[in-house]
Design a protein around this motif. Structure first.
Motif, PDB file in Angstrom:
ATOM      1  N   ALA A  25       6.382   3.378 -12.475  1.00 24.69           N
ATOM      2  CA  ALA A  25       5.959   2.672 -11.099  1.00 24.69           C
ATOM      3  C   ALA A  25       6.207   1.203 -11.225  1.00 24.69           C
ATOM      4  O   ALA A  25       6.184   0.413 -12.212  1.00 24.69           O
ATOM      5  N   LEU A  26       6.527   0.456 -10.089  1.00 26.02           N
ATOM      6  CA  LEU A  26       6.567  -0.959  -9.744  1.00 26.02           C
ATOM      7  C   LEU A  26       5.083  -1.483 -10.041  1.00 26.02           C
ATOM      8  O   LEU A  26       4.332  -1.003  -9.229  1.00 26.02           O
ATOM      9  N   GLN A  27       4.813  -2.119 -11.070  1.00 28.17           N
ATOM     10  CA  GLN A  27       3.684  -2.742 -11.509  1.00 28.17           C
ATOM     11  C   GLN A  27       3.253  -3.457 -10.137  1.00 28.17           C
ATOM     12  O   GLN A  27       3.629  -4.427  -9.747  1.00 28.17           O
ATOM     13  N   GLY A  28       1.968  -3.422  -9.920  1.00 25.21           N
ATOM     14  CA  GLY A  28       1.179  -4.068  -8.936  1.00 25.21           C
ATOM     15  C   GLY A  28       1.367  -3.383  -7.404  1.00 25.21           C
ATOM     16  O   GLY A  28       0.686  -4.138  -6.526  1.00 25.21           O
ATOM     17  N   GLN A  29       2.159  -2.509  -7.338  1.00 24.52           N
ATOM     18  CA  GLN A  29       2.504  -1.881  -6.066  1.00 24.52           C
ATOM     19  C   GLN A  29       1.810  -0.600  -6.066  1.00 24.52           C
ATOM     20  O   GLN A  29       2.066   0.461  -6.571  1.00 24.52           O
ATOM     21  N   MET A  30       0.717  -0.572  -5.269  1.00 20.77           N
ATOM     22  CA  MET A  30      -0.289   0.621  -5.180  1.00 20.77           C
ATOM     23  C   MET A  30       0.439   1.768  -4.612  1.00 20.77           C
ATOM     24  O   MET A  30       0.071   2.867  -5.297  1.00 20.77           O
ATOM     25  N   GLU A  31       1.414   1.725  -3.650  1.00 25.86           N
ATOM     26  CA  GLU A  31       2.032   2.797  -3.321  1.00 25.86           C
ATOM     27  C   GLU A  31       2.787   3.455  -4.473  1.00 25.86           C
ATOM     28  O   GLU A  31       2.714   4.887  -4.792  1.00 25.86           O
ATOM     29  N   GLN A  32       3.447   2.863  -5.291  1.00 30.06           N
ATOM     30  CA  GLN A  32       4.495   3.263  -6.397  1.00 30.06           C
ATOM     31  C   GLN A  32       3.434   3.917  -7.349  1.00 30.06           C
ATOM     32  O   GLN A  32       3.786   5.086  -8.074  1.00 30.06           O
ATOM     33  N   GLU A  33       2.536   3.226  -7.644  1.00 30.44           N
ATOM     34  CA  GLU A  33       1.575   3.551  -8.688  1.00 30.44           C
ATOM     35  C   GLU A  33       0.874   4.831  -8.344  1.00 30.44           C
ATOM     36  O   GLU A  33       0.648   5.790  -9.131  1.00 30.44           O
TER      37      GLU A  33
END
Length: 341
Positions: free
Chosen positions: A264-272
């Motif tokens: 996941a892209l860290q800090g990106q809630m959707e990707q996490e």
């Protein structure tokens, strides 16, 4: 019937959905004008399908080495230009405004009281689905970033919520997968770092796509810049996909029954949240750290247990829009039938 279709172009996933929807809308005899925002005009590629489309600045996130840089995101935002674009966009000639999480078309339609329909993965977060780092700010973004009179969420599973399966831009799959071929798409990582991770794994053939890369053969690593046709071909022919946890590519990989590892892209809630859902559904693997050992362990591990087969959502939505986009008729489509195998 004439439609204005707004597409959030920060990532390629929204554009890929628009490719699928555009083909079926055209087949239904619907005239579509496209507006893209969130990416500079000179960074678009292979856009012939969309005709004479508009490009606006919109809003986007700035990322660096796998993380969102919130300071640069705030500095580079242009709220006055966004406000002007919303107020200057004329929706009067259209019967319907569609938006795939694109704010200019969404807010212009709302301001002019034009009928609007939104669909996209982000709208699934308005329902009870797996989420991580959920907070009032993230909920407000999903609710108000690109609102519409009717909002249709997309996800890999229904989670007993009123959402639909993914829209995927794929031709019928051919049985051409090479067990040693791996597609790699990690646009938010340092591409030279990615190459270093892959270099020791010479028993595999990696097809690496990423920003700033040119077509180049580095032994068992084939590097390429953005290209829709080549990317789709290599996706079909690969047995495994290593990527960030953006929704659309993972959806296509699932439909083609590829093995999947996401970071996941860290800090990106959707990707996490996507990484969490993928693991919970046992449809793929996720990791918070990438290196050669992690990639090697994934490639040598047993294949994932669950697979899916999704309905043709783009076709169903195009027919539904052509018939008048009645909310009650959408509920009767039953597009989740037998999607788990």
């Amino acid at each position: 019937m004439r439609v204005l279709y707004g597409v959030q172009a920060t990532g390629n996933g929204h554009i890929s959905r628009a490719r699928a929807m555009g083909k079926y809308l055209k087949a239904e005899g619907i005239a579509v004008d496209f507006l893209f925002s969130g990416r500079p005009a000179d960074q678009f590629f292979d856009m012939q399908q969309f005709g004479d489309f508009q490009v606006k600045t919109g809003l986007t996130f700035v990322t660096e080495q796998g993380h969102i840089n919130y300071l640069k995101t705030a500095i580079e935002a242009k709220p006055l230009e966004l406000w002007r674009d919303i107020h200057e966009l004329d929706c009067s000639a259209y019967d319907l405004v569609l938006t795939d999480f694109e704010p200019i078309t969404a807010w212009a339609a709302r301001r002019q009281k034009k009928r609007s329909v939104a669909f996209g993965h982000q709208y699934a977060f308005l329902h009870q689905i797996p989420q991580i780092h959920d907070n009032p700010l993230s909920r407000s973004i999903f609710k108000f970033f690109a609102p519409a009179q009717q909002q249709i969420g997309l996800h890999w599973h229904h989670f007993n919520q009123p959402i639909l399966p993914p829209i995927v831009d794929l031709e019928p799959a051919l049985n051409t997968a090479d067990p040693h071929k791996v597609l790699v798409y990690l646009p938010f990582e340092d591409q030279q770092q990615v190459i270093q991770w892959l270099q020791p794994l010479s028993q595999y053939q990696f097809y690496l796509y990423g920003p700033g890369l040119s077509k180049n053969q580095l032994g068992h690593i084939q590097c390429s810049g953005p290209c829709v046709d080549d990317f789709k071909r290599d996706l079909h022919q690969s047995s495994a996909v290593l990527s960030n946890s953006g929704f659309e590519l993972v959806s296509e990989a699932l439909q083609l029954q590829k093995r999947i590892l996401v970071k996941a892209l860290q800090g990106q809630m959707e990707q996490e949240s996507n990484a969490l859902a993928l693991a919970q559904l046992q449809l793929g693997q996720s990791t918070s750290t990438l290196n050669t050992a992690v990639i090697a362990d994934w490639l040598s591990s047993p294949t994932q247990g669950n697979t899916v087969q999704y309905a043709n959502v783009a076709l169903a939505l195009a027919k539904w829009i052509r018939a008048g986009a009645c909310p009650t008729e959408l509920e009767q489509l039953n597009l989740w039938s037998d999607h788990r195998t």
